[in-house]
Write an enzyme that holds these catalytic residues in place. Structure first.
Site, PDB file in Angstrom:
ATOM      1  N   ASP A 154       0.837  -1.199   0.000  1.00  0.00           N
ATOM      2  CA  ASP A 154       0.000   0.000   0.000  1.00  0.00           C
ATOM      3  C   ASP A 154       0.874   1.253   0.000  1.00  0.00           C
ATOM      4  O   ASP A 154       1.692   1.442   0.895  1.00  0.00           O
ATOM      5  CB  ASP A 154      -0.913   0.007   1.227  1.00  0.00           C
ATOM      6  CG  ASP A 154      -2.125   0.891   1.049  1.00  0.00           C
ATOM      7  OD1 ASP A 154      -1.949   2.070   0.673  1.00  0.00           O
ATOM      8  OD2 ASP A 154      -3.258   0.411   1.264  1.00  0.00           O
ATOM      9  N   SER A 203      -6.904   4.326  -1.582  1.00  0.00           N
ATOM     10  CA  SER A 203      -6.686   2.881  -1.616  1.00  0.00           C
ATOM     11  C   SER A 203      -7.952   2.108  -1.958  1.00  0.00           C
ATOM     12  O   SER A 203      -7.864   0.996  -2.491  1.00  0.00           O
ATOM     13  CB  SER A 203      -6.151   2.398  -0.261  1.00  0.00           C
ATOM     14  OG  SER A 203      -4.858   2.887  -0.032  1.00  0.00           O
ATOM     15  N   ASP A 262     -10.231  -2.641   6.364  1.00  0.00           N
ATOM     16  CA  ASP A 262      -9.660  -1.477   5.706  1.00  0.00           C
ATOM     17  C   ASP A 262      -9.746  -1.626   4.188  1.00  0.00           C
ATOM     18  O   ASP A 262     -10.011  -2.705   3.665  1.00  0.00           O
ATOM     19  CB  ASP A 262      -8.209  -1.279   6.147  1.00  0.00           C
ATOM     20  CG  ASP A 262      -7.706   0.139   5.925  1.00  0.00           C
ATOM     21  OD1 ASP A 262      -8.531   1.044   5.725  1.00  0.00           O
ATOM     22  OD2 ASP A 262      -6.475   0.330   5.965  1.00  0.00           O
ATOM     23  N   THR A 264      -7.960  -1.867   1.279  1.00  0.00           N
ATOM     24  CA  THR A 264      -7.366  -2.856   0.379  1.00  0.00           C
ATOM     25  C   THR A 264      -7.883  -4.265   0.636  1.00  0.00           C
ATOM     26  O   THR A 264      -8.325  -4.942  -0.300  1.00  0.00           O
ATOM     27  CB  THR A 264      -5.836  -2.789   0.456  1.00  0.00           C
ATOM     28  OG1 THR A 264      -5.409  -1.451   0.146  1.00  0.00           O
ATOM     29  CG2 THR A 264      -5.203  -3.745  -0.532  1.00  0.00           C
ATOM     30  N   ASP A 404       2.030   2.469   3.574  1.00  0.00           N
ATOM     31  CA  ASP A 404       1.221   3.677   3.403  1.00  0.00           C
ATOM     32  C   ASP A 404       0.963   4.377   4.727  1.00  0.00           C
ATOM     33  O   ASP A 404       1.093   5.595   4.836  1.00  0.00           O
ATOM     34  CB  ASP A 404      -0.110   3.301   2.755  1.00  0.00           C
ATOM     35  CG  ASP A 404      -1.100   4.450   2.705  1.00  0.00           C
ATOM     36  OD1 ASP A 404      -0.927   5.347   1.853  1.00  0.00           O
ATOM     37  OD2 ASP A 404      -2.061   4.446   3.509  1.00  0.00           O
ATOM     38  N   HIS A 408       2.257   8.296   5.244  1.00  0.00           N
ATOM     39  CA  HIS A 408       1.363   9.425   5.525  1.00  0.00           C
ATOM     40  C   HIS A 408       1.939  10.341   6.614  1.00  0.00           C
ATOM     41  O   HIS A 408       2.035  11.558   6.413  1.00  0.00           O
ATOM     42  CB  HIS A 408      -0.027   8.933   5.916  1.00  0.00           C
ATOM     43  CG  HIS A 408      -0.935   8.698   4.757  1.00  0.00           C
ATOM     44  ND1 HIS A 408      -1.318   9.712   3.898  1.00  0.00           N
ATOM     45  CD2 HIS A 408      -1.565   7.580   4.312  1.00  0.00           C
ATOM     46  CE1 HIS A 408      -2.131   9.228   2.978  1.00  0.00           C
ATOM     47  NE2 HIS A 408      -2.294   7.930   3.189  1.00  0.00           N
ATOM     48  N   ASP A 446      -1.021   0.119  -4.800  1.00  0.00           N
ATOM     49  CA  ASP A 446      -2.325   0.658  -5.201  1.00  0.00           C
ATOM     50  C   ASP A 446      -2.231   2.131  -5.595  1.00  0.00           C
ATOM     51  O   ASP A 446      -3.040   2.630  -6.364  1.00  0.00           O
ATOM     52  CB  ASP A 446      -3.353   0.471  -4.093  1.00  0.00           C
ATOM     53  CG  ASP A 446      -2.842   0.923  -2.732  1.00  0.00           C
ATOM     54  OD1 ASP A 446      -1.638   1.258  -2.600  1.00  0.00           O
ATOM     55  OD2 ASP A 446      -3.648   0.932  -1.776  1.00  0.00           O
ATOM     56  N   HIS A 447      -1.259   2.815  -5.081  1.00  0.00           N
ATOM     57  CA  HIS A 447      -1.033   4.231  -5.383  1.00  0.00           C
ATOM     58  C   HIS A 447       0.364   4.585  -4.916  1.00  0.00           C
ATOM     59  O   HIS A 447       1.065   3.748  -4.325  1.00  0.00           O
ATOM     60  CB  HIS A 447      -2.060   5.134  -4.681  1.00  0.00           C
ATOM     61  CG  HIS A 447      -2.055   4.971  -3.189  1.00  0.00           C
ATOM     62  ND1 HIS A 447      -1.097   5.554  -2.387  1.00  0.00           N
ATOM     63  CD2 HIS A 447      -2.864   4.267  -2.355  1.00  0.00           C
ATOM     64  CE1 HIS A 447      -1.320   5.232  -1.126  1.00  0.00           C
ATOM     65  NE2 HIS A 447      -2.388   4.446  -1.075  1.00  0.00           N
TER      66      HIS A 447
END
Length: 683
Positions: A154, A203, A262, A264, A404, A408, A446-447
């Site tokens: 992620d 996500s 969550d 994903t 991820d 962040h 995913d990003h």
């Protein structure tokens, strides 16, 4: 951690090998993807949206909305390839309306024949809209995979892999001492990540694209957005996990270090416009019943009266799963003792699991009472032990979630440790696949995040802050040590460490000292704006602390770093991995998995023609291809001959004489049948 010339081809194999290629397209400009209207002018919205692609026989909900109406139309025509939609789908519309809208919905429909379909909506008030769909069959050629394992790091940007490789493997005189497991996968691609409604994705809809082959909107899972307030009635699209269970009896597994509800992991099973519907997502897990469910998020399984619960009812999902034959594990010890049950549910934290660094160092200040959480590679091994018992095969999604969740808050070191943890899980899967011989592994993200490795950071000459960030020839190699060879640096705090920077971030302090516990980069000031948090510093009271300040590049309303629209990496291994190459849309990852599995959901048969991308074929033969967009003509120069194909009329010529060239245009690419193009060139 201590811890060139033209040759007439005579073999179908050459043209057939082009089927899986995603490069060398003959393309024409296409309109921007349509998303639900945001203006107040009367409009038509059709879901699925324009250029949606379907696996023949997959289930979806079909919906037409007339929005922002000033007067109600007395008649509305909705057709599919000129046929009334109700007759086409064999079901009646459920019709609803408000004072400003009309809606027409049919649920659980499918299109079983491959081809191109045009949906046309016309109302007697002048509103009209058309969209086109592409329906495909899975490729049945070549060796097929029995099992598919999808790893999602992620937020795992390209630089995250770089910094994790440096910290894990080391680099000497410019050469890496060794490579990560994911680095060793030969098949590689890059993936674009935007959703239907925005350039930068989250996500939920990005993971949904992998699991359904459809675009969606930010925060949405397995649905197209609609105009209702409810998040649970939006038009659904079937997920890969649902298809495999419905048609093949395959097993499904979901493994993550986040809450199991969550975005994903939820994308494997869920249909909701709002990813925060976590109690409902937990119930969607129960509805599909993946054979393996491992992660955090037990708070949504516990009845309301149980301490730590986040449910608003007394449903006890642990009991519900246990009654369905699941073995339950609540910590690493119980997971290890579970052996290889037929069904396994393991939830090891009420919220997200703790990150690898804190788990591995028994950082009780962060772990609190959750001191016995498993690592991702043990969870992956346990999932494989259980899922591989099904002779029909399995689909397993494994997420390194906190890559991820640590990027962040700009905690790149913890993100790197979690990337290394996922890489070790990839190693477990790779060894299984090597022995099994029928398993395809995909590793992707995913990003992306705006993280980058700018050089190294060193205070050895008395400089600190930005003056100690060393670039070019001053960026001497970092001094991470892995004395026991476990793949993790013994400590993140070394005298010369990576200088990692971010492009999209709030105000924050960066002194390149590791945080004892995960720490927010910002706090709110008296005006309600987010400002840099001094607690990120080793010495929060340093009177000269502004030398460590990184002024923000995003709104002061944002408390942490944000996702970016950058492409993400994809690596693949095993049977079917040839479907992953070049630049891919994220929805194409779904179709790559479908092709690898040879998954067909309808009785439709392929036309038997060997379709190859025209540009790939011509380039392979040493020719050139040019496309004239205004006339939609393709001109081919090859072996001193000129072939012209007009996509509007369908007519083709060779050196001015009419020829027959079987072709089709799908999803921005011109395909020709192998036998047809060979015949034309041989004349």
């Amino acid at each position: 951690m201590k811890k060139k010339a033209f040759k007439v081809l005579t073999s179908i194999a050459v043209t057939g090998s082009l089927l899986a290629s995603g490069t060398g397209f003959v393309t024409e400009p296409v309109p921007a993807a349509y998303a639900a209207e945001t203006t107040q002018a009367p409009s038509v919205y059709i879901a699925p949206i324009d250029r949606a692609k379907f696996l023949a026989g997959s289930l979806f909900d079909f919906r037409v909305e007339l929005n922002h109406l000033t007067a109600m139309p007395s008649s509305v025509s909705i057709t599919v390839n000129g046929k009334d939609a109700e007759q086409f789908f064999g079901k009646p519309f459920v019709k609803t309306n408000t004072d400003k809208s009309q809606e027409f919905t049919i649920r659980d429909v499918k299109i079983t024949e491959p081809g191109t379909y045009e949906v046309a909506v016309k109302a007697d008030n002048g509103l009209a809209k058309t969209v086109k769909y592409e329906v495909v069959l899975a490729d049945q050629g070549g060796k097929k995979a029995k099992n598919v394992i999808l790893f999602v790091g992620d937020g795992m940007a390209f630089p995250d892999i770089t910094m994790s490789r440096i910290m894990s493997r080391g680099i000497t005189e410019g050469k890496y001492n060794s490579l990560l497991e994911m680095d060793k996968f030969d098949q590689r691609a890059v993936v674009t990540t935007s959703g239907m409604d925005a350039l930068v994705t989250d996500s939920a809809n990005s993971a949904s694209a992998y699991n359904t082959g459809h675009k969606s909107a930010v925060n949405a899972l397995g649905v197209y957005p609609d105009n209702t307030e409810s998040s649970l009635d939006d038009p659904k699209v079937e997920t890969l996990g649902e298809m495999l269970k419905r048609t093949r009896g395959m097993s499904v597994g979901v493994v993550t270090t986040s809450e199991i509800e969550d975005a994903t992991p939820a994308a494997v099973v869920s249909h909701t416009r709002r990813r925060s519907d976590k109690p409902e997502i937990a119930e969607m897990l129960y509805k599909l019943q993946p054979e393996v469910i491992l992660g955090g998020g037990s708070a949504y399984f516990l009845p309301k009266t149980t301490p730590g619960s986040k449910r608003k009812d007394e449903k006890n999902l642990f009991d519900m799963f246990q009654q369905k034959g699941y073995t339950i594990a609540e910590n690493a010890t119980q997971l290890k003792a579970a052996n290889a049950p037929d069904k396994l549910l393991g939830l090891f934290h009420t919220a997200d699991m703790s990150v690898y660094y804190d788990r591995s160092t028994n950082n009780k200040a962060e772990l609190k009472s959750f001191t016995d959480q498993p690592n991702l590679w043990d969870m992956t091994q346990k999932a494989l032990d259980t899922l591989s018992k099904n002779d029909k095969g399995f689909f397993l999604m494994v997420e390194g979630a906190s890559i991820d969740k640590q990027l962040h808050p700009l905690d790149w070191e913890r993100a790197a440790y979690d990337t290394i943890e996922m890489d070790k899980a990839i190693g477990v899967a790779k060894r299984f696949a090597e022995q099994n011989g029928e398993t395809m592994i995909i590793v992707t993200a995913d990003h992306s995040h705006s993280v980058s490795v700018a050089g190294t950071y060193w205070e050895g000459d008395g400089k600190s802050g930005r003056e100690a960030l060393r670039t070019y020839e001053d960026s001497k190699f970092p001094t991470y040590v892995d004395s026991n060879g476990d793949g993790f640096p013994d400590t993140p705090d070394v005298d010369r460490k990576l200088a990692v920077v971010f492009g999209s971030h709030p105000d924050y302090y960066e002194d390149y000292k590791f945080d004892a516990v995960p720490t927010s980069p910002t706090v709110k000031n008296k005006d309600g704006q987010y400002v840099a948090n001094p607690a990120k510093l080793a010495n929060p009271d340093d009177p000269n602390r502004d030398r460590f300040l990184r002024p923000g590049t995003i709104s002061s309303a944002d408390s942490q770093g944000v996702h970016t629209a950058d492409d993400v990496p994809l690596m693949a291994y095993g049977p079917g991995s040839q479907y992953f190459k070049g630049t891919m849309d994220n929805t194409d990852v779904f179709f790559g998995m479908v092709n690898a599995l040879g998954l067909n959901l309808s009785d439709a048969k392929a036309d038997g023609k060997n379709w190859v991308p025209l540009a790939n074929f011509v380039n392979l033969m040493g020719g050139t291809v040019k496309f004239n967009a205004p006339t939609r003509e393709i001109t081919i120069q090859i072996n001193n001959s000129t072939v012209v194909l007009n996509l509007n009329s369908g007519k083709a010529t060779k050196n001015g004489k009419d020829v027959v060239l079987e072709h089709k245009f799908e999803n921005g690419t011109t395909f020709v049948s192998g036998s047809s193009i060979l015949e034309v060139l041989a004349k």
